[in-house]
Design a protein around this motif. Structure first.
Motif, mmCIF file in Angstrom:
data_model
loop_
_atom_site.group_PDB
_atom_site.id
_atom_site.type_symbol
_atom_site.label_atom_id
_atom_site.label_comp_id
_atom_site.label_asym_id
_atom_site.label_seq_id
_atom_site.Cartn_x
_atom_site.Cartn_y
_atom_site.Cartn_z
ATOM 1 N N LYS A 1 2.500 1.733 -3.223
ATOM 2 C CA LYS A 1 1.530 2.254 -4.170
ATOM 3 C C LYS A 1 1.338 3.750 -3.927
ATOM 4 O O LYS A 1 1.355 4.560 -4.855
ATOM 5 C CB LYS A 1 0.208 1.514 -3.959
ATOM 6 C CG LYS A 1 -0.724 1.557 -5.134
ATOM 7 C CD LYS A 1 -1.817 0.526 -4.917
ATOM 8 C CE LYS A 1 -3.096 0.951 -5.575
ATOM 9 N NZ LYS A 1 -4.199 0.080 -5.160
ATOM 10 N N THR A 2 1.179 4.080 -2.632
ATOM 11 C CA THR A 2 0.977 5.468 -2.289
ATOM 12 C C THR A 2 2.180 6.311 -2.711
ATOM 13 O O THR A 2 2.017 7.398 -3.236
ATOM 14 C CB THR A 2 0.730 5.610 -0.778
ATOM 15 O OG1 THR A 2 -0.273 4.672 -0.413
ATOM 16 C CG2 THR A 2 0.287 7.002 -0.417
ATOM 17 N N SER A 3 3.381 5.746 -2.501
ATOM 18 C CA SER A 3 4.535 6.581 -2.852
ATOM 19 C C SER A 3 4.683 6.676 -4.368
ATOM 20 O O SER A 3 5.044 7.731 -4.894
ATOM 21 C CB SER A 3 5.807 6.032 -2.210
ATOM 22 O OG SER A 3 6.113 4.783 -2.793
ATOM 23 N N ALA B 1 0.834 -1.196 0.000
ATOM 24 C CA ALA B 1 0.000 0.000 0.000
ATOM 25 C C ALA B 1 0.865 1.241 0.000
ATOM 26 O O ALA B 1 0.638 2.181 -0.764
ATOM 27 C CB ALA B 1 -0.925 -0.013 1.211
ATOM 28 N N SER B 2 1.901 1.231 0.849
ATOM 29 C CA SER B 2 2.687 2.450 0.932
ATOM 30 C C SER B 2 3.522 2.619 -0.336
ATOM 31 O O SER B 2 3.748 3.734 -0.801
ATOM 32 C CB SER B 2 3.572 2.449 2.184
ATOM 33 O OG SER B 2 4.638 1.549 1.991
ATOM 34 N N GLY C 1 2.119 6.719 -6.286
ATOM 35 C CA GLY C 1 1.075 7.701 -6.567
ATOM 36 C C GLY C 1 1.580 9.103 -6.308
ATOM 37 O O GLY C 1 1.322 10.020 -7.090
ATOM 38 N N SER D 1 -5.065 6.252 -4.678
ATOM 39 C CA SER D 1 -4.867 5.929 -3.255
ATOM 40 C C SER D 1 -4.017 7.003 -2.585
ATOM 41 O O SER D 1 -4.200 7.289 -1.404
ATOM 42 C CB SER D 1 -4.293 4.538 -3.060
ATOM 43 O OG SER D 1 -3.336 4.248 -4.016
ATOM 44 N N PHE D 2 -3.115 7.643 -3.344
ATOM 45 C CA PHE D 2 -2.344 8.740 -2.754
ATOM 46 C C PHE D 2 -3.270 9.887 -2.343
ATOM 47 O O PHE D 2 -3.246 10.353 -1.210
ATOM 48 C CB PHE D 2 -1.283 9.227 -3.737
ATOM 49 C CG PHE D 2 -0.603 10.497 -3.298
ATOM 50 C CD1 PHE D 2 0.246 10.489 -2.189
ATOM 51 C CD2 PHE D 2 -0.833 11.697 -3.955
ATOM 52 C CE1 PHE D 2 0.862 11.663 -1.765
ATOM 53 C CE2 PHE D 2 -0.228 12.872 -3.533
ATOM 54 C CZ PHE D 2 0.625 12.855 -2.424
ATOM 55 N N SER E 1 -5.601 9.133 0.445
ATOM 56 C CA SER E 1 -4.972 8.994 1.764
ATOM 57 C C SER E 1 -5.093 10.304 2.548
ATOM 58 O O SER E 1 -4.829 10.344 3.740
ATOM 59 C CB SER E 1 -3.510 8.575 1.606
ATOM 60 O OG SER E 1 -2.756 9.637 1.070
#
Lengths: 236, 483, 324
Positions: free
Chosen positions: A25-27, A22-23, A29, A98-99, A102
């Motif tokens: 992906k977030t990063s 997830a992170s 993003g 997702s970024f 968040s």
């Protein structure tokens, strides 16, 4: 190790892996956001005056809608966003989504057309949407913007658009339109792609304008040619 | 006695009809295809009457509301009027009902198109001059009636589109100075959407009064034509005092029957194959509902264009609103166009000083002023008509609607002037060169005298090539063409 | 080939030769200028073939009708049948029957003799009458009175002018949706728009439908004298356009200030555009009056209610329309 301990370890590993994914992906993003969005919406998603609105707390729906319909990123913030091939692929879009989500906001809306009622959807569409989108969802005009034909968007994109009201469109929140009503609405919009054209060639379900063109070009013009054939021209 | 002999003498003994029939069978129709445009309109009217009778047997002019629970799931459980219900049933469950309804609607669109082309033909060839001026008035009256008739038919369905159309018609009626409210409330049996008598009144107007008036005027129109005989273009052997062409029997009758069948054939093909006004997709009407892209049938489009183009000018004087805005586009604009058309024959007599009877037609170039003014008027109407669809132009071509409206508010006054000047010079140039506007080849007809030399029958610019064609009358007709 | 098949016959003499002579017949109304007998076996076969095909198609129409009456097949069968018959008639008219060009003299219409005679006859009808003016006057009066009497029942049609565009909106009437559910103030969100009807009112009434929307305070610039009409920024306007009575069902509400056009209501018929923040002022299009505003109040139970009637007549204008 006891079975319990093993289980705990396994669960912990999965959890860590999930978080890492997830992170990651977030990063990813965040990187894409910096590249494609930040120039207008700001590094901190707070928006920039005269460029783009704040994206804090908008949630996943609008981000997915704008990116998956290719309406964002926009070349010039003053342009009217129109549907075009998406710049980012599905994985990249989900990373940016997702970024941005968040930073808070509601989950992405969705619709289950099968759960909806077609007739109720037709009625809702006529009273809330037809003024701009035309009663069979062929699009139209409002002063200041073109209104898209609704044969292109997916059920999910329709649901997202209804809930957020992209560009000049008003939005319809859950207090106005229940999930069940949204399902019905989406069911009707999907129906309009292949409506019941019992009369034959639909000429785009638009009514009198294409009908007039046909009346002149297929009706009157052919009859004038037949008349030409019948009536000998004078040797003037 | 043969069967034909028996038939003719049976009639003769009772009606003494042989003389009249003989005259009719020998009635001469001049040959030119543009004379058939009026016939197309007549035959479309016949198709309208026949299909219309079928529709009338199913239509229910009632605004009583009911909850629909029929075979068409899209509208299941919705509140609709009995009128809408009857049209829905006619379209979706009555066998051949949809074919009849769609053919009727296409026939109306083509009827009006044929009338408009016919009126243009008559105008640009000067066929409205004495002795045909009265028939010109009859024809224009029929055009107006046909527009009302078509609009009334479109409005009967009580679907979303027809309801919106009626709302506009009501507003236009309301906008008539001084008596607008009285007029609109009289027609609608109260305030819009009208009392329970409104739909029956509309049906009687559409299915009885206006068609009867049209049928009567068509009879007058045809009787006057036969009394005065057709006009004709100038040509070989054609004089003001005669008419040259094909006699009714047998050649013309077969051609005309062919045209009737062709009109009906095209209309039924359209009616079966191309969907028109699918009211089951529009849904029912309520005053608080509307849709984008709602338009009237094409022959009302010029009024929509005018209504949309009009700036928001609505002055008040001493607490009154003398001219509500829809008056300009909905009444004044068509009023001006029809007034010009009605007064044209008198105006032309006055300004040209020509009060003679005319049975030979002009080519448009022969009267440059008439042609240029007519083209200007036509361009004015066509442009305003096109502005009525500017929202679709905006949607398809991405040109700002507001910008288009602002441009055309000026453009509709400028373009006709340009069209006038261009047509004037085009007509004069054609007059000089003798060229055909489309084919461009000036033709010269020469006749060879018995003595052997050639004589100019029809002037044009001389050219080197000579084609010979065998002709009758013991003389040789030669034709010169420049390719 | 065609030359062979088409025999050219010319002139009156030729036609006369075809017919038995008769003596005391009136002249033919039209004189033959030229004619040819154009028939050929080929043309006749074509006509017969076309008519045969037309018959097949026409029969197919009946068959399709019996077999479920598909609209497209019905139209195709009947349309083709008619077009084939049309083709047969046209071919027959141009290539089977005698082709004749004839001249017909026009009636000159005017006859000085007859005109004069008509006038004489008309005048002679009035000869010997002594009190002509009296009779004409009485006749005119009777005629006019009879026409008036005949036209009088038209008055039964109306007009019913007692309540032009009267609306069901009064102080305290609750706003409900088209299913009859009442709207609460807390339900109304910025950027949405709602169609509302009067509770218990006739939804068929032109004035029944209203648009409800909510604006943030910075976009509210209502005309003086309308303070309190928009509690919590919630506004209501008649949904009926003041230009031509269509439902004003387009609402634009920009997502961000970049799409700078301010919130507006537009009518889809002629694109009259109204600014709700400025009390329904016309911003574009042909409408000559602002959209009538309905003052609102929020009841103790949180429901939205009308705080009075409209500030002006709703719907299209007329001579005596009440406007602000």
């Amino acid at each position: 190790m006891s079975t319990t301990a093993r289980t705990v370890l396994a669960v912990a590993t999965v959890f860590v892996l999930l978080c890492a994914t997830a992170s990651a992906k977030t990063s990813a993003g965040a990187a894409l956001y910096d590249l494609d969005c930040a120039s207008c919406h700001g590094q901190t998603l707070a928006g920039r005056s005269g460029m783009g609105p704040s994206l804090r707390g908008v949630g996943a729906g609008p981000v997915d809608f704008y990116l998956s319909t290719g309406r964002m990123p926009l070349q010039d913030p003053r342009d009217e966003p129109t549907r075009s091939p998406p710049l980012l692929n599905a994985r990249q879009r989900s990373a940016v989504t997702s970024f941005i989500s968040s930073f808070g906001g509601p989950p992405a809306p969705s619709a289950d057309p099968q759960a909806g009622n077609l007739s109720a959807g037709q009625h809702l569409f006529t009273s809330d949407c037809a003024g701009c989108h035309q009663v069979v969802a062929r699009g139209g005009l409002t002063v200041g913007a073109d209104v898209p034909d609704l044969r292109a968007p997916s059920a999910r994109q329709i649901a997202e658009a209804v809930r957020m009201g992209p560009y000049l469109m008003p939005r319809f929140g859950p207090r106005q339109l229940s999930q069940r009503q949204l399902d019905s609405l989406v069911r009707y919009v999907l129906w309009t792609r292949r409506p019941d054209n019992a009369g034959g060639w639909s000429i785009d379900n638009l009514g009198p304008i294409p009908e007039g063109i046909i009346a002149w070009l297929l009706g009157m013009a052919v009859l004038a040619l037949i008349a030409r054939l019948i009536g000998e021209r004078t040797d003037a | 006695m043969s069967r034909a002999q028996r038939f003719v003498s049976w009639n003769e003994q009772r009606f003494g009809s042989a003389k009249g029939v003989r005259w009719l069978l020998r009635y001469v129709f001049p040959d030119h295809w543009s004379f058939l445009l009026g016939e197309v309109a007549l035959y479309a009217f016949i198709v309208l009457v026949i299909t219309g009778i079928f529709l009338a047997l199913f239509y229910q002019p009632s605004d009583t509301h009911m909850i629909y629970h029929g075979s068409y799931t899209l509208l299941d459980g919705q509140q609709i009027s009995e009128a809408y219900h009857s049209v829905l049933n006619l379209s979706l469950t009555v066998p051949a009902g949809l074919l009849m309804r769609q053919t009727h609607h296409w026939a109306a669109d083509v009827f009006l198109a044929a009338i408009v082309l016919h009126v243009m033909r008559v105008f640009f060839t000067g066929a409205f001059r004495k002795p045909r001026d009265v028939n010109w008035f009859v024809g224009l009256t029929m055009l107006m009636l046909a527009i009302f008739e078509g609009f009334a038919g479109y409005s009967l369905g009580d679907d979303l589109m027809s309801g919106m159309g009626l709302a506009i018609a009501y507003s236009v009626a309301m906008s008539v100075p001084l008596i607008g409210a009285q007029l609109a409330h009289l027609l609608w049996d109260g305030s819009f959407p009208g009392g329970s008598d409104f739909l029956p009144r509309l049906e009687i107007a559409h299915a009885l009064l206006i068609p009867a008036a049209l049928a009567g005027l068509i009879s007058v129109h045809l009787a006057l034509i036969m009394r005065q005989h057709h006009s004709q273009f100038p040509g070989r052997g054609r004089k003001e005092s005669n008419v040259v062409g094909t006699p009714m029997w047998p050649g013309y009758a077969l051609r005309s029957i062919g045209l009737l069948l062709a009109v009906a054939g095209i209309l039924f093909l359209l009616g079966g194959l191309v969907q028109i006004n699918p009211i089951w997709q529009w849904g029912p009407y309520e005053p608080y509902l509307s849709t984008n892209g709602a338009q009237p049938d094409w022959y009302i489009g010029w009024l929509i264009g005018a209504l949309r183009l009009m700036p928001n000018f609505e002055p008040t004087i001493a607490g009154h609103t003398p001219i509500p805005n829809p008056f300009w586009g909905g009444v004044a604009f068509p009023g001006v166009v029809f007034t010009i058309l009605f007064f044209w024959p008198a105006a032309e007599r006055r300004f040209s000083g020509d009060r003679r009877r005319h049975d030979l037609l002009d080519r448009p170039r022969d009267k440059p002023q008439r042609t240029a003014l007519g083209a200007a008027l036509l361009s004015w109407v066509v442009l305003i008509f096109a502005v009525g669809a500017a929202d679709r132009v905006s949607f398809r071509l991405n040109i700002s609607y507001a910008a288009q409206i602002h441009v055309w508010r000026v453009g509709v006054w400028v373009v006709p002037v340009v069209v006038y000047l261009l047509s004037l010079s085009a007509a004069r140039a054609l007059q000089r060169s003798g060229a055909h506007p489309l084919r461009g080849s000036p033709r010269v007809r020469l006749r060879r005298r018995p003595s052997g030399e050639f004589e100019l029958v029809d002037a044009g610019s001389p050219s080197p090539e000579i084609h010979e064609r065998s002709g009758g009358h013991g003389e040789r007709r030669c034709e010169r063409t420049t390719e | 080939m065609r030359e062979l098949l088409l025999r050219l016959l010319t002139g009156w003499a030729a036609l006369k030769a075809l017919r038995p002579q008769r003596s005391a017949r009136q002249p033919d109304p039209a004189t033959t200028m030229e004619q040819r007998l154009g028939s050929s076996h080929r043309a006749e076969s074509i006509v017969a073939g076309l008519l045969g095909l037309a018959a097949v198609c026409a029969f197919a129409f009946t068959a399709v009708y019996a077999a479920g009456a598909n609209t497209q097949l019905l139209g195709l069968a009947l349309g083709l049948a008619l077009l084939l018959a049309a083709a047969a008639a046209i071919v027959a008219g141009k290539a089977v029957v005698r082709q004749e060009t004839a001249v017909q003299e026009r009636d000159q219409l005017e006859s000085a003799d007859a005109t004069e005679h008509v006038l004489e006859i008309t005048h002679s009808g009035g000869e010997g009458i002594s009190r002509r003016t009296l009779l004409i006057g009485a006749g005119t009066a009777a005629g006019a009175a009879l026409v008036t009497a005949a036209a009088t029942p038209v008055a039964s049609l109306g007009p019913r002018l007692d309540r032009i565009h009267a609306t069901p909106w009064r102080r305290g009437v609750r706003l409900v949706d088209d299913q009859g559910r009442p709207y609460s103030a807390q339900q109304i969100e910025i950027g949405s728009f709602y169609t509302a009807l009067p509770e218990g009112g006739d939804t068929e009434d032109l004035g029944a439908g209203i648009v409800v929307l909510k604006l943030p305070p910075e976009l509210l610039q209502l005309p003086a004298g309308r303070r309190g009409w928009a509690p919590q920024g919630i506004l209501a306007f008649s949904k009926i356009c003041t230009h031509a009575a269509c439902a004003v069902s387009l609402y634009r509400y920009p997502t961000s200030e970049q799409t700078s056009a301010e919130p507006a209501l537009t009518c889809p018929c002629h694109y009259s555009t109204f600014l709700p923040g400025q009390g329904g002022k016309v911003a574009f299009g042909p409408a000559g009056r602002p959209l009538p505003q309905l003052p609102l109040q929020i009841a103790r139970d949180g429901s939205l209610r009308a705080a009075g009637g409209f500030d002006q007549d709703i719907g299209p204008s007329w001579w005596d329309v009440h406007r602000v």
